[in-house]
Design a protein around this motif. Sequence first.
Motif, PDB file in Angstrom:
ATOM      1  N   ALA A   1      39.862  33.382  41.657  1.00  0.00           N
ATOM      2  CA  ALA A   1      40.170  34.319  40.571  1.00  0.00           C
ATOM      3  C   ALA A   1      41.567  34.074  40.007  1.00  0.00           C
ATOM      4  O   ALA A   1      41.778  34.177  38.798  1.00  0.00           O
ATOM      5  CB  ALA A   1      40.026  35.755  41.049  1.00  0.00           C
ATOM      6  N   ALA A   2      42.531  33.749  40.886  1.00  0.00           N
ATOM      7  CA  ALA A   2      43.890  33.485  40.392  1.00  0.00           C
ATOM      8  C   ALA A   2      43.854  32.325  39.393  1.00  0.00           C
ATOM      9  O   ALA A   2      44.495  32.379  38.328  1.00  0.00           O
ATOM     10  CB  ALA A   2      44.818  33.168  41.561  1.00  0.00           C
TER      11      ALA A   2
ATOM     12  N   ASP B   1      41.172  41.091  34.829  1.00  0.00           N
ATOM     13  CA  ASP B   1      41.093  40.651  36.220  1.00  0.00           C
ATOM     14  C   ASP B   1      40.365  41.738  36.999  1.00  0.00           C
ATOM     15  O   ASP B   1      40.916  42.813  37.237  1.00  0.00           O
ATOM     16  CB  ASP B   1      42.509  40.432  36.774  1.00  0.00           C
TER      17      ASP B   1
ATOM     18  N   SER C   1      36.315  37.253  41.793  1.00  0.00           N
ATOM     19  CA  SER C   1      36.366  36.340  42.942  1.00  0.00           C
ATOM     20  C   SER C   1      34.965  36.264  43.519  1.00  0.00           C
ATOM     21  O   SER C   1      34.382  37.294  43.861  1.00  0.00           O
ATOM     22  CB  SER C   1      37.265  36.885  44.051  1.00  0.00           C
TER      23      SER C   1
ATOM     24  N   GLN D   1      34.254  34.906  46.419  1.00  0.00           N
ATOM     25  CA  GLN D   1      34.291  34.979  47.886  1.00  0.00           C
ATOM     26  C   GLN D   1      34.506  36.393  48.387  1.00  0.00           C
ATOM     27  O   GLN D   1      34.567  36.606  49.585  1.00  0.00           O
ATOM     28  CB  GLN D   1      35.374  34.034  48.430  1.00  0.00           C
ATOM     29  N   LYS D   2      34.661  37.352  47.499  1.00  0.00           N
ATOM     30  CA  LYS D   2      34.880  38.724  47.970  1.00  0.00           C
ATOM     31  C   LYS D   2      33.524  39.337  48.309  1.00  0.00           C
ATOM     32  O   LYS D   2      32.845  38.827  49.180  1.00  0.00           O
ATOM     33  CB  LYS D   2      35.751  39.472  46.983  1.00  0.00           C
TER      34      LYS D   2
HETATM   35  C1  LIG Z   1      41.830  39.005  45.251  1.00  0.00           C
HETATM   36  C2  LIG Z   1      42.435  39.295  43.932  1.00  0.00           C
HETATM   37  C3  LIG Z   1      42.908  38.252  43.130  1.00  0.00           C
HETATM   38  C4  LIG Z   1      42.937  36.828  43.587  1.00  0.00           C
HETATM   39  O1  LIG Z   1      41.681  36.347  43.845  1.00  0.00           O
HETATM   40  P1  LIG Z   1      41.489  34.850  44.439  1.00  0.00           P
HETATM   41  O2  LIG Z   1      40.036  34.584  44.216  1.00  0.00           O
HETATM   42  O3  LIG Z   1      41.883  34.928  45.872  1.00  0.00           O
HETATM   43  O4  LIG Z   1      42.386  33.964  43.667  1.00  0.00           O
HETATM   44  C5  LIG Z   1      43.389  38.552  41.882  1.00  0.00           C
HETATM   45  N1  LIG Z   1      43.429  39.831  41.439  1.00  0.00           N
HETATM   46  C6  LIG Z   1      43.005  40.869  42.179  1.00  0.00           C
HETATM   47  C7  LIG Z   1      43.042  42.247  41.613  1.00  0.00           C
HETATM   48  C8  LIG Z   1      42.486  40.628  43.465  1.00  0.00           C
HETATM   49  O5  LIG Z   1      42.034  41.661  44.193  1.00  0.00           O
END
Ligand SMILES: *Cc1c(COP(=O)(O)O)cnc(C)c1O
Length: 369
Positions: free
Chosen positions: A71-72, A187, A209, A211-212
């Motif tokens: 996500a980043a 985001d 994301s 993977q969450k």
């Molecule tokens: C987890 C998270 C990210 C980053 O996600 P990744 O997939 O680990 O890069 C960005 N923004 C929020 C709000 C998050 O909870």
Amino acid sequence: MTLHDKYALSKVINAAGTFTPVGVSRSSAGVSEAVAQALGQFVVMSELQDVASQAIARWSGGQAGTVVHCAAAGITLAIAAAMVGTDAERIAALPDAEGVRNQVLMPRTHAVNYGHSILQAVRLSGARPLLAGTDAHCGIDELEAQMINLNIACLLVVSSRLTHGTALDLERVVAMAHRFDVPVVLDAAAQDWRVAQLLAAGADMTVFSAQKYLAAPTAGIVIGRQHWVDAVRAQENGIGRGMKASKEALLGVLQAIAEREQLDSGAWFALQDEKVRCFIAAFTGINDVTARAVADPAGMPMSRVHLSITSVSARLNASALAKVLKGGSPSIWVMEHLLAENQLVLELTMLDAAEIDQVASRITALLGQ
Ligand SMILES: *Cc1c(COP(=O)(O)O)cnc(C)c1O
């Protein structure tokens, strides 16, 4: 031999939600198999991205989607897409944004840190964040005061734990930004259970994301109209090279989406409620502590447990308790954002019944009961 034994790694019980420092989530056997299959094959990556786009659209209700490293990365690449579109020369020049409009408007209350500051994810593209309001408050008026059509994007965050102040009405902010012809990037990394509802807010690119809660391998999903998705994909010949999705991530995401579509979500939510109920029941009659279910503040459909230390004479306060839990074996990780209020927050979605028992009995034992 387990991998924890093989490499002498700490055994972890993750009651901290989809928490990156402990490996985020557990994938299903089906996802593991899809990943293993991918690793042994050649595929035309752009075909795989086309298939993923269709699957993402079917699942989410969005027009198109693409998979990136996480996500980043999705945030950085969505901002880059808003800044330079599919212009090959400008894509190649980034993060040098010389001569390109590069200002990204954000509410200061959304300048979150998920391991690094989201402002850095913006700056990595070559864009410059412009923050509206204060740490404690940014309403739509504060945002509108800084909204000029020179902004290349407005970046918003929806999170259960990280944003500050009163939640903004996403739909109204999107409508306002669009009046200024400014696209909105949202985001929504950990909010995939609300994908349809969040897409309905109308942001141009929404980032999740994989993977969450979807429990795919690490990957980011960017959803939007086809031309925005094309612009995100075009960044792969630029800064997106280091942020690309692997074939195994793509196939893992496809499998995770298929499994989510088949899941009986009502039964899954009922199971999560039952875990919370069981955990809380373990604290009835225990002194110095109260356990209660608290609905997710961002509207995710599962509750967390807030465990409050209610007595100054308790053996341990919340900070000490969190530390001892983490230092034990297995190491138990909880959410630590309310320690100052003498509370532990636990998310039980990642735990099975035996782990829930183990956590409850460890805590009661540590409190001397
Ligand atoms: C987890 C998270 C990210 C980053 O996600 P990744 O997939 O680990 O890069 C960005 N923004 C929020 C709000 C998050 O909870």
